[in-house]
Enzyme design. Structure first.
Site, short mmCIF file in Angstrom:
data_model
loop_
_atom_site.label_atom_id
_atom_site.label_comp_id
_atom_site.label_asym_id
_atom_site.label_seq_id
_atom_site.Cartn_x
_atom_site.Cartn_y
_atom_site.Cartn_z
N CYS A 1 0.42 -5.61 -0.15
CA CYS A 1 0.94 -4.35 -0.69
C CYS A 1 2.46 -4.27 -0.55
O CYS A 1 3.15 -3.70 -1.38
CB CYS A 1 0.27 -3.15 -0.04
SG CYS A 1 0.41 -3.12 1.74
N HIS B 1 0.52 0.78 5.01
CA HIS B 1 0.29 0.51 3.60
C HIS B 1 1.56 0.86 2.83
O HIS B 1 2.23 1.84 3.15
CB HIS B 1 -0.89 1.36 3.10
CG HIS B 1 -1.24 1.09 1.67
ND1 HIS B 1 -1.52 -0.18 1.20
CD2 HIS B 1 -1.34 1.92 0.60
CE1 HIS B 1 -1.79 -0.12 -0.10
NE2 HIS B 1 -1.69 1.14 -0.49
C1 NAG Z 1 -3.75 4.04 -2.46
O1 NAG Z 1 -5.05 3.63 -2.75
C2 NAG Z 1 -5.95 3.70 -1.65
C3 NAG Z 1 -7.29 3.20 -2.10
O2 NAG Z 1 -7.21 2.19 -3.03
C4 NAG Z 1 -6.05 5.12 -1.16
O3 NAG Z 1 -6.88 5.15 -0.01
C5 NAG Z 1 -4.68 5.64 -0.82
O4 NAG Z 1 -4.75 7.00 -0.49
C6 NAG Z 1 -3.75 5.48 -2.00
N1 NAG Z 1 -2.41 5.89 -1.58
C7 NAG Z 1 -1.59 6.62 -2.36
C8 NAG Z 1 -0.28 6.98 -1.78
O5 NAG Z 1 -1.90 6.97 -3.47
#
Ligand code: NAG
Ligand code: NAG
Ligand code: ZN
Length: 436
Positions: free
Chosen positions: A63, A389
């Site tokens: 990521c 993330h």
């Molecule tokens: C990104 O995607 C994941 C699942 O694929 C999700 O849990 C997460 O909240 C998302 N984050 C954002 C900032 O959209």
């Protein structure tokens, strides 16, 4: 206009002096610039772009890579340079620009018109990158900022217009102690840099920092100039207050929660009893405060001070950083991570930043006017040090989009500000000419 430009270029190129092999630097630069211009104007008409709103597959803890690639993919100057393969004209070394090729392929796939499949696999690009930068092999989560630095550095090496590392000749001038000396010296140092390192990456991302050391004994100023590709800014420590116990005038005794503390991977908060100003309550930090902290005068004791040029020894001194040359693309890294002896801590303080008109003039040379930047991309880091993330938000033709690996969604402008902003990408909008 087009025809006369062609005619001019043809005339220049067929002149004897302009054969790229045996001309001095300025002529060869002129030659490549004109050829580049010609190529770009010719090809730009052919460049048909999609929306660029295409996700990147996560190929195993990538990521950080996906978020940075999306931010770079929205750096227009770099994108067009890659899509037009203009680097094939630029590069002067005989080595195949393997990483640049692969990076350009990823961008081309992201910007393809009516791409049927809605995501692109960056696996091959990542593999080639890891071969070039073994530091990144292994499968653990990497730091996005570190990745950006290594990536730009590798790309630069491949497309450097001066791969031969010609030794730079700098006239050794007598110091004149005038206000003009700084800008002259800075300019000479910048030229020296360009003699060895000159590429599209430098054109876009490089700026110059001026560090001024003031000796407390003899009052002499020693100046050094360093090239930067991003500004790594400290995030001020902020304490959050949960409740006031007793107040007197504008100070209160309260229970505070310190935000910047975590031990190993787990975020943990420290509670303490402190006396604080009422006005500090619930405060968020602004980007300007981070910049202030970055450029504020720093006292150095004897041991940590560099040599004073005049005293010829280490003395107590003060040091100040200013921006001498502003880059076209300004990458700001909010340094949320601090190392302590046993752990790395992440600060999750909200740093608010302007979307348009960020003025760096006050952090430039003394007589610098406003230097305005507009935001076009943000790389978010959420989670803790080891379990994080990364996502990206980029400015589109209309509005903003969030890139979360393979998911792309629109996002409202108000949502951009958060305590997760980690790397900010700004583009120079205007720069008032300041006196040299
Ligand atoms: C990104 O995607 C994941 C699942 O694929 C999700 O849990 C997460 O909240 C998302 N984050 C954002 C900032 O959209
Ligand atoms: C960044 O984090 C904030 C706060 O969680 C969130 O509102 C925003 O959507 C995130 N942006 C991206 C692109 O993940
Ligand atoms: Zn001195």
């Amino acid at each position: 206009m087009d025809n006369s430009c062609h005619a001019l270029c043809r005339a220049l190129v067929t002149q004897n002096g302009l054969q790229p092999e045996h001309v001095d630097i300025s002529q060869s630069v002129l030659y490549t610039s004109i050829m580049g211009l010609l190529l770009v104007t010719e090809k730009e008409r052919e460049l048909k772009l999609g929306t660029g709103q295409v996700g990147l597959c996560n190929v195993g803890n990538t990521c950080f890579l996906n978020a940075i690639v999306q931010c770079l993919s929205h750096t227009r100057g770099l994108r067009d340079y890659c899509l037009l393969k203009a680097y094939l004209q630029d590069k002067h070394s005989n080595q195949e620009p393997v990483l640049m090729n692969e990076f350009s392929k990823v961008l081309a796939a992201l910007w393809e018109c009516d791409s049927g499949d809605s995501k692109v696999n960056p696996g091959k690009f990542y593999r080639i990158f890891k071969e070039a930068v073994p530091y990144f092999s292994g499968y653990s989560q990497q730091d996005a900022q570190e990745f950006l630095r290594f990536l730009l550095d590798r790309l630069h090496t491949e497309i450097n217009r001066r791969p031969s590392q010609r030794p730079a000749v700098i006239p050794n001038k007598e110091p004149t102690y005038s206000r003009f000396r700084i800008s002259e010296e800075a300019f000479a140092m910048w030229q020296k840099h360009l003699d060895r390192d000159d590429s599209k990456i430098v054109d876009l991302f490089s700026g110059q920092l001026h560090s001024s050391l003031h000796c407390s004994i003899c009052s002499h100023y020693s100046d050094t100039f360093d090239v930067f590709c991003d500004l790594s800014l400290p995030v001020p420590k902020v304490t959050f207050f949960t409740s006031f116990l007793v107040c007197a005038d504008d100070v209160c005794l309260c229970i505070c929660v310190s935000h910047t503390c975590c031990i190993n991977t787990e975020q943990s908060y420290m509670m303490m009893l402190s006396v604080v100003k009422k006005s500090e309550y619930g405060r968020i930090v602004t980007l300007k405060e981070c910049l202030d902290l970055f450029s504020q005068e720093e006292k150095l004791d004897k041991e940590n001070s560099p040599m004073c040029d005049r005293c010829n020894r280490r003395t107590e001194s003060t040091k100040r950083l200013t921006i001498q040359k502003f880059p076209r693309i300004l990458v700001i890294h909010l340094n949320r991570f601090t190392m302590s002896r046993y752990s790395i801590c992440k600060s999750s303080v909200t740093v608010s930043f302007p979307l348009t008109g960020l003025d760096l003039g006050p952090f430039g040379p003394v007589d610098c006017g406003p230097v305005l930047y507009n935001l076009y991309a943000v790389c978010n880091h959420s989670g803790t040090v080891n379990m994080g993330h990364y996502t990206a938000v980029c400015r589109e033709e209309e509005g903003w989009c969030c890139y979360n690996d393979s998911c792309v969604s629109t996002i409202q402008e108000e949502k951009l500000q958060s305590n997760q902003a980690y790397v900010l990408f700004y583009e120079l909008k205007s720069c008032s000419v300041h006196r040299k």
